[in-house]
Each structure stands twice: as structure tokens, then as C-alpha cells.
Design a protein around this motif. Structure first.
Motif, PDB file in Angstrom:
ATOM      1  N   PRO A 203       0.818  -1.230   0.000  1.00 27.14           N
ATOM      2  CA  PRO A 203       0.000   0.000   0.000  1.00 27.14           C
ATOM      3  C   PRO A 203       0.840   1.263   0.000  1.00 27.14           C
ATOM      4  O   PRO A 203       0.403   2.295  -0.518  1.00 27.14           O
ATOM      5  CB  PRO A 203      -0.818  -0.124   1.294  1.00 27.14           C
ATOM      6  N   ARG A 204       2.051   1.175   0.555  1.00 26.58           N
ATOM      7  CA  ARG A 204       2.949   2.342   0.554  1.00 26.58           C
ATOM      8  C   ARG A 204       3.287   2.770  -0.872  1.00 26.58           C
ATOM      9  O   ARG A 204       3.420   3.962  -1.152  1.00 26.58           O
ATOM     10  CB  ARG A 204       4.218   1.989   1.329  1.00 26.58           C
ATOM     11  N   LEU A 205       3.430   1.814  -1.773  1.00 29.51           N
ATOM     12  CA  LEU A 205       3.725   2.108  -3.169  1.00 29.51           C
ATOM     13  C   LEU A 205       2.461   2.251  -4.011  1.00 29.51           C
ATOM     14  O   LEU A 205       2.395   3.082  -4.924  1.00 29.51           O
ATOM     15  CB  LEU A 205       4.606   1.006  -3.765  1.00 29.51           C
ATOM     16  N   PHE A 206       1.441   1.453  -3.696  1.00 27.88           N
ATOM     17  CA  PHE A 206       0.271   1.341  -4.562  1.00 27.88           C
ATOM     18  C   PHE A 206      -0.568   2.624  -4.579  1.00 27.88           C
ATOM     19  O   PHE A 206      -0.991   3.083  -5.647  1.00 27.88           O
ATOM     20  CB  PHE A 206      -0.600   0.164  -4.111  1.00 27.88           C
ATOM     21  N   ILE A 207      -0.831   3.206  -3.418  1.00 29.54           N
ATOM     22  CA  ILE A 207      -1.730   4.371  -3.356  1.00 29.54           C
ATOM     23  C   ILE A 207      -1.155   5.566  -4.115  1.00 29.54           C
ATOM     24  O   ILE A 207      -1.836   6.133  -4.987  1.00 29.54           O
ATOM     25  CB  ILE A 207      -2.038   4.725  -1.882  1.00 29.54           C
ATOM     26  N   PRO A 208       0.082   6.003  -3.861  1.00 27.65           N
ATOM     27  CA  PRO A 208       0.597   7.142  -4.637  1.00 27.65           C
ATOM     28  C   PRO A 208       0.733   6.851  -6.132  1.00 27.65           C
ATOM     29  O   PRO A 208       0.420   7.707  -6.960  1.00 27.65           O
ATOM     30  CB  PRO A 208       1.979   7.400  -4.004  1.00 27.65           C
ATOM     31  N   SER A 209       1.194   5.650  -6.472  1.00 28.39           N
ATOM     32  CA  SER A 209       1.371   5.331  -7.888  1.00 28.39           C
ATOM     33  C   SER A 209       0.032   5.264  -8.623  1.00 28.39           C
ATOM     34  O   SER A 209      -0.057   5.610  -9.804  1.00 28.39           O
ATOM     35  CB  SER A 209       2.129   4.008  -8.041  1.00 28.39           C
ATOM     36  N   THR A 210      -1.028   4.829  -7.940  1.00 32.38           N
ATOM     37  CA  THR A 210      -2.345   4.764  -8.569  1.00 32.38           C
ATOM     38  C   THR A 210      -2.873   6.157  -8.876  1.00 32.38           C
ATOM     39  O   THR A 210      -3.377   6.422  -9.981  1.00 32.38           O
ATOM     40  CB  THR A 210      -3.333   4.015  -7.663  1.00 32.38           C
ATOM     41  N   ILE A 211      -2.777   7.064  -7.916  1.00 31.36           N
ATOM     42  CA  ILE A 211      -3.216   8.448  -8.149  1.00 31.36           C
ATOM     43  C   ILE A 211      -2.428   9.069  -9.303  1.00 31.36           C
ATOM     44  O   ILE A 211      -2.983   9.720 -10.194  1.00 31.36           O
ATOM     45  CB  ILE A 211      -3.057   9.286  -6.875  1.00 31.36           C
ATOM     46  N   ALA A 212      -1.108   8.872  -9.302  1.00 31.33           N
ATOM     47  CA  ALA A 212      -0.272   9.441 -10.366  1.00 31.33           C
ATOM     48  C   ALA A 212      -0.607   8.828 -11.719  1.00 31.33           C
ATOM     49  O   ALA A 212      -0.654   9.537 -12.737  1.00 31.33           O
ATOM     50  CB  ALA A 212       1.204   9.219 -10.034  1.00 31.33           C
ATOM     51  N   LEU A 213      -0.860   7.534 -11.772  1.00 31.68           N
ATOM     52  CA  LEU A 213      -1.190   6.872 -13.034  1.00 31.68           C
ATOM     53  C   LEU A 213      -2.502   7.383 -13.602  1.00 31.68           C
ATOM     54  O   LEU A 213      -2.615   7.642 -14.805  1.00 31.68           O
ATOM     55  CB  LEU A 213      -1.255   5.357 -12.819  1.00 31.68           C
ATOM     56  N   LEU A 214      -3.515   7.558 -12.751  1.00 29.78           N
ATOM     57  CA  LEU A 214      -4.808   8.027 -13.222  1.00 29.78           C
ATOM     58  C   LEU A 214      -4.708   9.457 -13.771  1.00 29.78           C
ATOM     59  O   LEU A 214      -5.319   9.794 -14.789  1.00 29.78           O
ATOM     60  CB  LEU A 214      -5.832   7.952 -12.091  1.00 29.78           C
ATOM     61  N   PHE A 215      -3.927  10.297 -13.118  1.00 34.14           N
ATOM     62  CA  PHE A 215      -3.765  11.652 -13.614  1.00 34.14           C
ATOM     63  C   PHE A 215      -2.932  11.673 -14.889  1.00 34.14           C
ATOM     64  O   PHE A 215      -3.176  12.477 -15.791  1.00 34.14           O
ATOM     65  CB  PHE A 215      -3.134  12.535 -12.545  1.00 34.14           C
ATOM     66  N   TYR A 216      -1.955  10.823 -14.977  1.00 36.99           N
ATOM     67  CA  TYR A 216      -1.168  10.721 -16.210  1.00 36.99           C
ATOM     68  C   TYR A 216      -2.065  10.333 -17.377  1.00 36.99           C
ATOM     69  O   TYR A 216      -2.005  10.926 -18.457  1.00 36.99           O
ATOM     70  CB  TYR A 216      -0.062   9.694 -16.019  1.00 36.99           C
ATOM     71  N   PHE A 217      -2.920   9.349 -17.156  1.00 38.66           N
ATOM     72  CA  PHE A 217      -3.811   8.891 -18.214  1.00 38.66           C
ATOM     73  C   PHE A 217      -4.813   9.978 -18.595  1.00 38.66           C
ATOM     74  O   PHE A 217      -5.069  10.236 -19.786  1.00 38.66           O
ATOM     75  CB  PHE A 217      -4.545   7.638 -17.752  1.00 38.66           C
ATOM     76  N   SER A 218      -5.383  10.634 -17.598  1.00 38.90           N
ATOM     77  CA  SER A 218      -6.420  11.633 -17.875  1.00 38.90           C
ATOM     78  C   SER A 218      -5.862  12.875 -18.549  1.00 38.90           C
ATOM     79  O   SER A 218      -6.537  13.507 -19.359  1.00 38.90           O
ATOM     80  CB  SER A 218      -7.115  12.034 -16.562  1.00 38.90           C
ATOM     81  N   ILE A 219      -4.605  13.242 -18.258  1.00 31.49           N
ATOM     82  CA  ILE A 219      -4.039  14.475 -18.812  1.00 31.49           C
ATOM     83  C   ILE A 219      -3.322  14.235 -20.133  1.00 31.49           C
ATOM     84  O   ILE A 219      -3.514  14.965 -21.105  1.00 31.49           O
ATOM     85  CB  ILE A 219      -3.074  15.118 -17.794  1.00 31.49           C
ATOM     86  N   LEU A 220      -2.499  13.194 -20.206  1.00 32.00           N
ATOM     87  CA  LEU A 220      -1.657  13.009 -21.384  1.00 32.00           C
ATOM     88  C   LEU A 220      -2.237  12.071 -22.435  1.00 32.00           C
ATOM     89  O   LEU A 220      -1.792  12.081 -23.567  1.00 32.00           O
ATOM     90  CB  LEU A 220      -0.278  12.481 -20.964  1.00 32.00           C
TER      91      LEU A 220
END
Length: 501
Positions: free
Chosen positions: A139-156
Motif C-alpha cells: 500500500p505504501r507504493l500502490f496508493i501514490p502510484s495509482t493516483i499518479a497513473l490516473l492523472f497521467y492517463f487523464s491528462i496526457l
């Protein structure tokens, strides 16, 4: 890479300080006198409280990653090899260290291998430390990486405002951006840790971090067993030499699992040496010897840290600084460079104080956010400001202005918000997960810190906003990598200026 595990530090504020000395107090195990593993508590009077310098070191490595990705800014085609940050003279000099993203990643892995098992090596009779770290890790890695991935997908990937720039890497170069949908992205948030290629390019390290952590926990447990512990140096020698052995046996075809585990092994060795007190000799030697050791470690870090991992990284591999070593064992050399850097930070008191300054420590504190966000910002600035201004002021100047005026300030600002509302809650959620699972069996007495309600609300809002934006269909316009429009504009302006003269 990006992990900031809590480290056990002894409060020495109320202890009489003896300069440049160390006190080793052996603890005798009365219940089992035949145990062959000594347990000791080591108090170093020159240690920086809370090991702030390790956080600062993360910040420095993150800046190297940022500058390495700046190489993509201003590129108009995939065939272009150089930009303002990557000239041939940088290829062939130690200055390559400043943009050596692979060295920074190797340094993250060495640092993770060192930090993750540090507490366990100090108290390796307590297996609950490994169990606790193992539960908290995902969870230490999963939560931040998930938020970043979703924003990467939505923006780029689904941005209807200014189109899509295929010059920037997507999914480790193996994902077709036009065929990605929200279901694939949601599956990739979990699958990238096990069997799927990372959709967000820079998150390929998440899989290595997670799997490498599990391997390091397992190796630390095995090494501290009584029948291996006394011969553990031989184990370290074998594990360190495994990459060169596989390289020679396979004629240079090294599996990714072998080359990426190499830096973790260096970190594991470093953690054992430090926790066992083998590095305490440094504080009792004469000044000129300590200066010599520091100089050797600095030069080794610069030389091996700037080592090209692949031959294609350098235009002409002959007559370069690294020619004596050829092109073998690339990840071995940069891992060794990371080992030298972290060893220097552990030994050198002055380097520790530099890394513990407020600015450097602040960079380390927001380093995970910088790592996950910076690529997004660089791509946006490149497809907007750099693209619009390059035909008028030149590509190199446009990249420099875009980086200084827009990219870096935005990266630091958003990374700090990411730290407050994503990174810190991720650590707290990991603590609560461990408490919920192990409260009954281990009878834990200390409850984790309560997560504030507004943090939960902001975290959920970020998640749902990224999901909503991700569902907007993309408009594939202004794909300047598919044509020579940018080059033609630059050429026409040059001809026009020439005619005016």
C-alpha cells in the motif's frame, strides 16, 4: 527507490557525548547461551538525528531523474539524439552524471535495499520487523502510484485541449495509446506490479521496487540464520558477482530480474555492515586517512555513476573515459557507484550535514511526489510553452525558460501537495493495514496515528476527478512528431530572417 521507511534512532540528547567514539554494549542472551549471533546496541555520537541525510539523498537523486527526462523536451522526432541537456561532450565526460537517470534509479534501489532491512539487522531476533515491513510495503507504493497513473492517463492520453505528443514515451514503449481505455488503466494500477508493462512510463520502477523488496526481506531473513550468518560474507560475494557471472555465461544477454536485483544486493550489504558496526573504524582513524577514503568514494561515485549502461548511450564508445571497462556489466558498475555514494553519506559527517539542510531535506521529503509528477509536467510544458516559443526564440532557449520559469516551480509545488494529501496518507494507511491484520495475533499496544477526515476527502476527490477526466474521449490533433511542421516553421522563419538581412 522512493520508500521512506522509519529508522530506529537512539536519542542521545541526554547522553554524555564522547567525540569521535562509539560505544558497543553487548547484550548477553541468558536463555540461549549457545547462540552464535551476537546482538549489540550501537550508539554513534556523530550520527545526525533521524537520519535526515538519507531523505536528502533521495532528493538529490530525484533531481537527476528530472534532468534526465528534460532530454525529451524540445525533441521533434524520435531520431533526434541531443537537446540542450545532452551534448556529445557530456556523453564523454563525468558531467554525464548530472543527467544519468539510470544511475539515479540504481541509487534508489541501493538506498531501498539499505533502508528496508536496517531495523531488522539491528534487532534481527525480532522477525515481526520483517513481517511488518512486508505488509506495509504494497500500500505504501500502490496508493501514490495509482493516483499518479490516473492523472497521467487523464491528462496526457485523453486531453482534448492540445492533442497528443508521441515523442514522449508511453508504457515503456510497448503500449498503443490510441487503444487504451479506462478499464485497462484500472487493471494496470495493480497489474504493473506483477505481469503488465507500466502504462505510466516512469512507473516501471514500481514493479522492481516491490519485487526487489520481497527478495531483500527473504535474503535478510536467510542471512541472519545461525548456520549462514557466520559465512554471510561469502554469500554477499556470490550475490554481488552473480550479474557478471550471468553476463559472461549468456554472452551479454542478462535477464532483467538479475540486473535489477544487483543494486538491492549492494544496499543489503551496506545495511549489514553499518548495523553490525563494521563501519565504526572510520571515526577512529586519522584525519588524512578519512580524507583519502572520502576522495576515493567521491571519484568512484562520479566515474561509475556516469558509466553508460548501454553502448547506444554514447555516440562513439572508443577513446572515452570508460573504455578500459568496455561495455560489460553496465548495471553492476552504476550499482557500485550508488553503493559508493550511500557509503559516503553514511561515513562523512560533513556530507550528512549538507544533505540534512532544510532545502535538501525538503526535496527529499517530497521526492516521491517529484518522481511521480515531474514527467507529467515536463510533457505538458513541452507540448505547450516550448512548442509555441521555439520557432521564435530557438529550441534550446525555449527549453531552458520552460524548465526554469514553469516546470520546476510547478513540480515542486504540486509535489508538496502530493506529499501532504497522497504520500502521507499512504504511509498512514499502510500502518493501519498492519495494525488491523496483526493486532490480535501480535497484541499490538500502539495504535497508528488517526488519519484526518479532510485528508480522506481530498484523496477521494483526486481519485474521482481523475476517473471522470479519463472518460473524456481524446482528440488526436497537433501531433507534431508525425510530421515536420515544427521543422518547417523553424526553417521558414530562418529563411525569412535571412531575406530580410
Amino acid at each position: 527507490m522512493t520508500d521512506q521507511e522509519p529508522l530506529v534512532e537512539i536519542n542521545t540528547n541526554q547522553v554524555y557525548q564522547i567525540p569521535d567514539t562509539s560505544i558497543n554494549v553487548p547484550v548477553i542472551n541468558v536463555t540461549n547461551e549457545s547462540s552464535s549471533i551476537p546482538t549489540e546496541v550501537t550508539t554513534r555520537s556523530n550520527a545526525v538525528p533521524k537520519l535526515l541525510y538519507l531523505d536528502g539523498l533521495r532528493g538529490i537523486l530525484c533531481l537527476i531523474v528530472v534532468f534526465s527526462h528534460c532530454l525529451l523536451m524540445g525533441k521533434t522526432t524520435h531520431d533526434e539524439s541531443f537537446s540542450i541537456f545532452y551534448r556529445p561532450w557530456m556523453h564523454h565526460s563525468p558531467l554525464r552524471l548530472l543527467v544519468s537517470g539510470e544511475f539515479a534509479v540504481a541509487g534508489f534501489f541501493v538506498l531501498s535495499g539499505c533502508v528496508l532491512v536496517r531495523r531488522y539487522f539491528e534487532h534481527f531476533d525480532d522477525n515481526s520487523i520483517l513481517f511488518s515491513s512486508l505488509i506495509r510495503r504494497f500500500p505504501r507504493l500502490f496508493i501514490p502510484s495509482t493516483i499518479a497513473l490516473l492523472f497521467y492517463f487523464s491528462i496526457l492520453h485523453f486531453r482534448p485541449f492540445y492533442g497528443f505528443n508521441i515523442c514522449h514515451e508511453i508504457g515503456e514503449g510497448s503500449v498503443n495509446a490510441e487503444k487504451i481505455h479506462i478499464g485497462y488503466v484500472l487493471l494496470n494500477t495493480f497489474g504493473q506490479y506483477f505481469w503488465m508493462p507500466a502504462l505510466y512510463t516512469i512507473q516501471w520502477t514500481m514493479q522492481i521496487e516491490f519485487i526487489g523488496s520481497i527478495v531483500i526481506y527473504l535474503l535478510a531473513f536467510l542471512i541472519t540464520r545461525s548456520f549462514i550468518y557466520r559465512y554471510r560474507i561469502l554469500s554477499y560475494v556470490f550475490l554481488i558477482l552473480i550479474l557478471p557471472i550471468v553476463w559472461l555465461a549468456t554472452h551479454g544477454s542478462v535477464p532483467r530480474a538479475v540486473q535489477y536485483i544487483q543494486p538491492f544486493i549492494f544496499g543489503l550489504l551496506l545495511s549489514d555492515l553499518d548495523a553490525s558496526g563494521y563501519l565504526n573504524f572510520y571515526h577512529s582513524i586519522k584525519l588524512h586517512w578519512s580524507i583519502l577514503i572520502n576522495l576515493i568514494l567521491i571519484l568512484s561515485t562520479i566515474y561509475f555513476g556516469s558509466y553508460p549502461v548501454f553502448n547506444t548511450d554514447v555516440v562513439d564508445g572508443k577513446r572515452t573515459l570508460w573504455s578500459p571497462f568496455g561495455w560489460m556489466f553496465g548495471w553492476f558498475w552504476i550499482s557500485f557507484g550508488g553503493f559508493c555514494l550511500i557509503l559516503l553519506s553514511i561515513l562523512s559527517k560533513k556530507f550528512q550535514y549538507f544533505l540534512s539542510t532544510k532545502i535538501i531535506h525538503f526535496l527529499g521529503k517530497i521526492s516521491f511526489g517529484i518522481y511521480l509528477i515531474h514527467y507529467l509536467i515536463l510533457c505538458i510544458i513541452d507540448t505547450s510553452f516550448v512548442q509555441w516559443t521555439a520557432p521564435h526564440i530557438g529550441r534550446d532557449l525555449a527549453v531552458i525558460l520552460g524548465l526554469i520559469i514553469f516546470a520546476l516551480p510547478i513540480i515542486f509545488l504540486l509535489s508538496y501537495g502530493f506529499y501532504l494529501f497522497v504520500d502521507v496518507p499512504a504511509v498512514q494507511n499502510a500502518d493501519w493495514l498492519y495494525f488491523i491484520i496483526c493486532n490480535r495475533c501480535l497484541k499490538l499496544t500502539k495504535r497508528p496515528r488517526t488519519i484526518k477526515r479532510h485528508v480522506w476527502i481530498i484523496l477521494l476527490i483526486l481519485f474521482f476527478i481523475s476517473i471522470i477526466i479519463s472518460s473524456i474521449p481524446s482528440l488526436q490533433v497537433n501531433q507534431r512528431c508525425d510530421n515536420d511542421s515544427w521543422k518547417n516553421r523553424t526553417l521558414n522563419i530562418s529563411i525569412y530572417n535571412h531575406l530580410l538581412m
